[in-house]
Design a protein around this motif. Structure first.
Motif, short mmCIF file in Angstrom:
data_model
loop_
_atom_site.label_atom_id
_atom_site.label_comp_id
_atom_site.label_asym_id
_atom_site.label_seq_id
_atom_site.Cartn_x
_atom_site.Cartn_y
_atom_site.Cartn_z
N ALA A 31 34.11 37.02 41.84
CA ALA A 31 33.52 36.66 40.54
C ALA A 31 33.66 37.83 39.57
N PHE A 32 33.44 39.05 40.04
CA PHE A 32 33.57 40.22 39.18
C PHE A 32 35.00 40.37 38.67
N VAL A 33 35.99 40.19 39.55
CA VAL A 33 37.39 40.32 39.15
C VAL A 33 37.78 39.20 38.19
N ASP A 34 37.24 38.00 38.40
CA ASP A 34 37.51 36.90 37.46
C ASP A 34 37.04 37.26 36.06
N LEU A 35 35.89 37.92 35.97
CA LEU A 35 35.33 38.31 34.67
C LEU A 35 35.95 39.60 34.13
N ASN A 36 36.48 40.43 35.02
CA ASN A 36 37.02 41.75 34.66
C ASN A 36 38.37 41.97 35.34
N PRO A 37 39.41 41.26 34.94
CA PRO A 37 40.69 41.34 35.64
C PRO A 37 41.30 42.74 35.66
N ASP A 38 40.93 43.60 34.73
CA ASP A 38 41.45 44.97 34.75
C ASP A 38 41.01 45.75 35.98
N PHE A 39 39.98 45.28 36.65
CA PHE A 39 39.46 45.97 37.83
C PHE A 39 39.97 45.38 39.14
N GLU A 40 40.98 44.52 39.06
CA GLU A 40 41.49 43.87 40.26
C GLU A 40 41.97 44.88 41.31
N VAL A 41 42.74 45.86 40.90
CA VAL A 41 43.28 46.84 41.85
C VAL A 41 42.18 47.67 42.50
N PRO A 42 41.25 48.27 41.74
CA PRO A 42 40.19 49.05 42.40
C PRO A 42 39.33 48.20 43.34
N VAL A 43 39.03 46.97 42.94
CA VAL A 43 38.22 46.10 43.80
C VAL A 43 39.00 45.76 45.07
#
Length: 60
Positions: A31-43
């Motif tokens: 859900a976090f990555v869906d809302l903040n796609p720029d954080f996909e790699v760190p997540v």
């Protein structure tokens, strides 16, 4: 102290007594990555690190 430590400390203070499953955590990370796609790699890196923690023990 790293800047991120403040968020970790807040998480611990607010929700430190709760128990969660890894299934719940995975849902929240998605859900976090869906809302903040720029954080996909760190997540993704965090999730992979958590998933493989026990592998480090096997190498010892």
């Amino acid at each position: 102290m790293y800047f991120t430590d403040r968020g970790i400390e807040e998480l611990e203070q607010r929700r430190g007594d709760e128990e969660v499953t890894f299934e719940w955590l995975a849902e929240q990370l998605r859900a976090f990555v869906d809302l903040n796609p720029d954080f996909e790699v760190p997540v993704e890196r965090l999730a992979t690190w958590l998933a493989r923690l026990d592998e480090e023990d096997d190498d010892v």
